[in-house]
Motif scaffolding. Structure first.
Motif, PDB file in Angstrom:
ATOM      1  N   GLY A 232     -11.502 -11.634  -0.015  1.00  0.00           N
ATOM      2  CA  GLY A 232     -11.007 -11.195   1.285  1.00  0.00           C
ATOM      3  C   GLY A 232     -10.005 -10.062   1.255  1.00  0.00           C
ATOM      4  N   LYS A 233     -10.105  -9.190   0.287  1.00  0.00           N
ATOM      5  CA  LYS A 233      -9.168  -8.055   0.215  1.00  0.00           C
ATOM      6  C   LYS A 233      -9.604  -6.917   1.139  1.00  0.00           C
ATOM      7  N   THR A 234      -8.633  -6.295   1.788  1.00  0.00           N
ATOM      8  CA  THR A 234      -8.966  -5.117   2.605  1.00  0.00           C
ATOM      9  C   THR A 234      -8.793  -3.850   1.761  1.00  0.00           C
ATOM     10  N   ILE A 235      -9.358  -2.768   2.288  1.00  0.00           N
ATOM     11  CA  ILE A 235      -9.196  -1.458   1.617  1.00  0.00           C
ATOM     12  C   ILE A 235      -7.717  -1.148   1.451  1.00  0.00           C
ATOM     13  N   SER A 236      -6.951  -1.389   2.506  1.00  0.00           N
ATOM     14  CA  SER A 236      -5.536  -1.026   2.437  1.00  0.00           C
ATOM     15  C   SER A 236      -4.776  -1.889   1.423  1.00  0.00           C
ATOM     16  N   GLU A 237      -5.114  -3.186   1.332  1.00  0.00           N
ATOM     17  CA  GLU A 237      -4.462  -4.024   0.308  1.00  0.00           C
ATOM     18  C   GLU A 237      -4.781  -3.529  -1.102  1.00  0.00           C
ATOM     19  N   LEU A 238      -6.037  -3.118  -1.296  1.00  0.00           N
ATOM     20  CA  LEU A 238      -6.421  -2.594  -2.623  1.00  0.00           C
ATOM     21  C   LEU A 238      -5.688  -1.294  -2.928  1.00  0.00           C
ATOM     22  N   LEU A 239      -5.539  -0.452  -1.899  1.00  0.00           N
ATOM     23  CA  LEU A 239      -4.829   0.818  -2.110  1.00  0.00           C
ATOM     24  C   LEU A 239      -3.369   0.583  -2.474  1.00  0.00           C
ATOM     25  N   ILE A 240      -2.740  -0.355  -1.787  1.00  0.00           N
ATOM     26  CA  ILE A 240      -1.321  -0.644  -2.070  1.00  0.00           C
ATOM     27  C   ILE A 240      -1.180  -1.169  -3.501  1.00  0.00           C
ATOM     28  N   TYR A 241      -2.061  -2.107  -3.852  1.00  0.00           N
ATOM     29  CA  TYR A 241      -2.017  -2.690  -5.198  1.00  0.00           C
ATOM     30  C   TYR A 241      -2.229  -1.610  -6.264  1.00  0.00           C
ATOM     31  N   SER A 242      -3.259  -0.789  -6.037  1.00  0.00           N
ATOM     32  CA  SER A 242      -3.627   0.221  -7.022  1.00  0.00           C
ATOM     33  C   SER A 242      -2.534   1.280  -7.157  1.00  0.00           C
ATOM     34  N   ASN A 243      -2.014   1.725  -6.020  1.00  0.00           N
ATOM     35  CA  ASN A 243      -0.968   2.744  -6.038  1.00  0.00           C
ATOM     36  C   ASN A 243       0.236   2.260  -6.845  1.00  0.00           C
ATOM     37  N   GLU A 244       0.594   0.980  -6.650  1.00  0.00           N
ATOM     38  CA  GLU A 244       1.734   0.421  -7.399  1.00  0.00           C
ATOM     39  C   GLU A 244       1.422   0.331  -8.884  1.00  0.00           C
TER      40      GLU A 244
END
Ligand code: GLN
Length: 285
Positions: A5-17
């Motif tokens: 259930g991950k959203t694009i934005s959650e993945l972006l935040i995780y990846s960016n960090e």
């Protein structure tokens, strides 16, 4: 990170960090490229649909790619493509990743050849084939040879030529150069390895741990290949034919001397967009 259930934005935040912590130069951009590529969508799409839930199998793929990037593997080796001169080239770890500076060499060659009835062109150390393919595609009536000492690089280069609809290139597994049907060339082009051996260990991990050593290592002063090519090229060039090569930082004076020592005239040096002398060319006879 739990995958469901991950959203694009959650993945972006995780990846960016994660990529920032790994000291990747452009963490957000790289995250966007990896996510776009995994989902097969544009950057506009992920911006506009940032709250969309990503299918689990895509989340797994994206997390795997983010992990690889956090180990400093370059993005093009992960996605398998790199854009150069407006075209998408297939890239594997057997070839150097195309650099935007090399677009200058390509456009310089295309301008030089424009208007000729026919052109014979050689690309020495073709790697992924970018120089040969762009010239073959954008110069009318051109016959191009592309050489490399890596058979794996030649496989990628010929795959790229096929994929991009170019059929006027012959590929040869040779050291430096060979004549095409006894024909002399109008222009010989090359982006040879030019990093001095001693400086290789100072390169970013993205480069030194992943890009082919033979595509980077230019010998003790970085100019082994330039030296050999400049000495050999005149016998393969038509009268007033041109040799044009890419160079590294602080190499222009030395390479200028090599060109003039080998009898080249009309020697020109072109700066890149960081104002670093990057391309040097000369004519024979
Ligand atoms: N000609 C290819 C490029 O410019 C390969 C260069 C190299 O391997 N040094 O990317």
């Amino acid at each position: 990170m739990p995958n469901a259930g991950k959203t694009i934005s959650e993945l972006l935040i995780y990846s960016n960090e994660k990529l920032s912590a790994a000291k990747v130069d452009t963490p957000l951009l790289d995250s966007q490229i990896l996510i776009c590529h995994a989902l097969g969508v544009s950057k506009t799409y992920i911006i506009a649909h940032s709250d969309q839930i990503v299918p689990d199998e895509k989340v797994n793929l994206i997390l795997n790619w983010i992990e690889r990037r956090s180990q400093r593997e370059p993005v093009p080796y992960i996605t398998g493509v790199k854009e150069f001169y407006g075209m998408n080239f297939t890239i594997t770890s057997d070839v150097l990743i195309p650099r935007p500076e090399t677009e200058l060499l390509v456009s310089y060659a295309i301008k030089h050849l424009a208007g000729k009835n026919e052109s014979f062109v050689a690309d020495i150390g073709c790697g992924s084939g970018i120089i040969a393919i762009c010239v073959a595609k954008f110069v009318l009536n051109s016959s191009v040879i592309a050489t490399d000492i890596s058979d794996k690089a030649l496989e990628i280069a010929s795959l790229n030529a096929k994929k991009l609809g170019v059929d006027n290139i012959s590929f040869y597994l040779v050291d430096l150069i060979k004549p095409l049907h006894k024909q002399k060339y109008d222009i010989i082009l090359s982006n040879p390895p030019y990093i001095p051996t001693d400086e290789l260990s100072n390169l970013q991990p993205d480069i030194i741990n992943y890009e082919p050593y033979i595509a980077l290592n230019g010998g003790f002063d970085g100019l082994d290949l330039h030296r050999r090519l400049i000495a050999t090229a005149p016998e393969y060039l038509k009268s007033s034919g041109m040799l044009a090569v890419e160079i590294g930082i602080d190499q222009s004076n030395q390479v200028f001397e090599m060109f003039s020592g080998a009898g080249f005239t009309n020697i020109e040096i072109l700066n890149d967009y960081s104002q670093i002398p990057r391309i040097i060319s000369g004519r024979v006879g």
